[in-house]
Structures are given as C-alpha cells and as structure tokens.
Design an enzyme around this catalytic site. Structure first.
Site, PDB file in Angstrom:
ATOM      1  N   SER A  47       1.291   4.772  -2.572  1.00 28.18           N
ATOM      2  CA  SER A  47       1.395   3.915  -3.749  1.00 28.18           C
ATOM      3  C   SER A  47       1.778   4.751  -4.969  1.00 28.18           C
ATOM      4  O   SER A  47       2.814   5.418  -4.973  1.00 28.18           O
ATOM      5  CB  SER A  47       0.078   3.147  -3.947  1.00 28.18           C
ATOM      6  OG  SER A  47       0.220   2.118  -4.896  1.00 28.18           O
TER       7      SER A  47
ATOM      8  N   HIS B 274      -1.196  -3.434   1.763  1.00 33.08           N
ATOM      9  CA  HIS B 274      -1.214  -2.321   0.808  1.00 33.08           C
ATOM     10  C   HIS B 274      -2.561  -1.601   0.813  1.00 33.08           C
ATOM     11  O   HIS B 274      -2.954  -0.991  -0.174  1.00 33.08           O
ATOM     12  CB  HIS B 274      -0.916  -2.845  -0.601  1.00 33.08           C
ATOM     13  CG  HIS B 274      -0.479  -1.779  -1.569  1.00 33.08           C
ATOM     14  ND1 HIS B 274       0.798  -1.266  -1.601  1.00 33.08           N
ATOM     15  CD2 HIS B 274      -1.151  -1.113  -2.542  1.00 33.08           C
ATOM     16  CE1 HIS B 274       0.897  -0.350  -2.548  1.00 33.08           C
ATOM     17  NE2 HIS B 274      -0.272  -0.231  -3.142  1.00 33.08           N
TER      18      HIS B 274
ATOM     19  N   ASP C  58       3.338  -6.100   2.556  1.00 32.25           N
ATOM     20  CA  ASP C  58       2.760  -5.532   1.338  1.00 32.25           C
ATOM     21  C   ASP C  58       2.970  -6.516   0.182  1.00 32.25           C
ATOM     22  O   ASP C  58       4.108  -6.796  -0.202  1.00 32.25           O
ATOM     23  CB  ASP C  58       3.442  -4.195   1.011  1.00 32.25           C
ATOM     24  CG  ASP C  58       2.771  -3.430  -0.102  1.00 32.25           C
ATOM     25  OD1 ASP C  58       2.188  -4.064  -1.007  1.00 32.25           O
ATOM     26  OD2 ASP C  58       2.834  -2.185  -0.092  1.00 32.25           O
TER      27      ASP C  58
END
Length: 299
Positions: free
Chosen positions: A102, A277, A249
């Site tokens: 991320s 995610h 995601d």
C-alpha cells in the site's frame, strides 16, 4: 529474532530482524497507518527459513517509533524512503529485496528511484504509482488517484465515519473495534481470518506509544501528491519487480497494479482473485511466502 531502535536523523524507529544477517536481506515496508507487526510473524519466520534475512520496522508516527507533529514538521513519502534507507544502514545492509504494501509500496518505489544501489528487487503489493489522498479521505470524499476506490467502500467508510463522529470511541475496546470494522470492509471475498486480524489490531494498540493518535497517512499522502504520478520515472527503472495485487481491492483498484506491471520494464505480476486490501488467511500468506522466496532467489 531481535529488536533494535534505529536512528533516522533525530527520529528513533523501532525495528526487528529474523534469520541470518549473512543471507540476502528482505526489507518489509508496511502501509501508512499500520505497524511492522502487520507483516505476519509466519511470513517473516517463513522467509527466514527460506534463507532470507528479514527486517521489518515501524514508520515514524506509528507503533513504537518516534512521534512527529505533522503541523510543525510535515513530511512525505520521500522522507519515509530515507527512513527506510536509515533502517538498512543500521543493520549494515548494503542492498535489499524491498517489499512494500500500500503506502509502503510507494515508499519502495521511491527507494528504487532515488536510492537505486540499495534495492536488489521490488515487490509491490496493493499499491500504485500515484497513491495520493485528500486529507479528508477518511470522511469518504474522493481520492486523487484514478480509478478511485470502489463506491461501495466509500459509502461504508462514510457511514462508519458518521457513526464515529456522533459517538467517538474513547476506550481501548471501542478503538480496536472501529479499526477492525475498517479492515473488514477491505478484506475482499477470499476467506479472511477475522480472529487473527482482531488479535493483530489489539497487539498494535497495546504496543503503540500513543494508540489514540490520529492516523498520519492522509496528511503524508497529501504532502506526497505534489510529486505527481511516478509512472514516467518508472518506465526507465532497471530493478527486477514483482507486482502483487488483489482483483477485489476496494481501496486501490486492481487497475493500479496492472498499470504498474505494464509500466515497469520486465515486471512480473500476480493478481489474486478474491483478495482485497488486507492480509487474508494463512494459506494465502503462505503463497505470498513461496512467491517472494522464489522471486528474491532469482534476482
């Protein structure tokens, strides 16, 4: 495994290593508001057993690392990339296989672009070349990158924010529950170990210097937005790269992962159906370990 406090300028960064320091190093960089322990112990021990020297650390303003007043001393992902280099310096590691998740994936890209000799390879997980957010993103307002998060996720996030604004969580249990609900929104459809997620969030709360501190990732991403999309620079990147992204995601849609894989020369990719995610069940984490061990052993 052992813990170490790393000097990064005036900051102190908590870190931990696994395995033989003589083995090829793997640096794990987590997301913006997560702590180092978000990387599962099983992944760290597994990679060490595969012959890797694994290092994970808390970003500034998270976990056991130094707290920074963002109003008085704002910082962006360039600063976080320099923090990561300081971690390598502290462990005497000249070059490492860098794994970024991320926001950590954006930090990893900047390491490769601005500190190229320190990076043996990149593994970019659930990230983008232009991961910049509005400081009010957690209220459900649109983000700067395209395509934006899924509408259903933004609706859920806005509803949760409204609820928490009306009744702010003030206890340990309420704060852990609020974060847990957020993670449940982003998990995807793959079987997700909710019990393990809750245990990790509880550990994060209990080990943090200031568990009540607001999430710093929004302001950090806003400060980073000025640099624009990294894609033009990535087109000439000469670092072996693996892109891992969840097809489901909801925060950073899979199009971002596909774009990274197409932009970085020679990049390999792994797109996981049902994965969102957040780190899912043990079986998928084990697959990550196998893929990372294979990839870092071939470059």
């Amino acid at each position: 495994m052992s813990e170490k406090i790393v000097d990064a300028g005036e900051l102190k960064l908590w870190s931990e290593d696994f395995g033989d320091p003589a083995a090829p190093a793997v640096l794990l960089i987590t997301g913006g508001n997560a702590q180092a322990i978000g990387w599962p112990d099983s992944l760290c021990h597994g990679l060490a057993a595969d012959g890797r020297y694994v290092i994970r650390y808390d970003h500034r303003n998270t976990g056991k690392s130094s707290l920074v007043d963002l109003d008085k001393a704002p910082y962006d992902c360039h600063d976080l990339a320099r923090d990561a280099v300081a971690v390598l310096d502290a462990y005497g590691v000249d070059t490492a296989h860098v794994v970024g998740l991320s926001l950590g994936g954006l930090v990893a890209q900047l390491m490769a672009l601005d500190h190229r000799p320190r990076v043996s390879s990149l593994t970019l997980v659930s990230t983008s070349s232009a991961l910049a957010a509005n400081p009010s993103a957690l209220t459900g307002r649109p983000l700067f990158f395209t395509p934006p998060p899924h509408p259903r996720f933004l609706e859920q996030l806005a509803a949760l924010n409204t609820e928490l604004t009306a009744t702010p969580p003030t206890t340990r249990e309420a704060l852990i529950e609020a974060r847990f609900r957020m993670y449940a929104f982003v998990a995807g459809t793959t079987e997700y170990d909710l019990g393990e997620c809750r245990r990790t969030l509880t550990r994060e709360f209990d080990r943090a210097i200031d568990p009540m501190r607001p999430d710093p990732s929004g302001p950090v991403l806003t400060a980073t937005a000025a640099m624009g999309d990294l894609a033009p620079r990535l087109r000439t990147l000469d670092v072996p790269t693996l892109v891992i992204h969840g097809v489901d995601d909801p925060i950073v849609p899979v199009e971002h992962g596909r774009a990274l894989a197409e932009t970085i020369p020679g990049a390999q990719s792994l797109f996981l159906g049902g994965y969102g995610h957040a780190l899912p069940n043990a079986a998928v984490v084990e697959r990550w370990r196998e893929v990372m061990a294979h990839f870092t052993g071939t470059v």
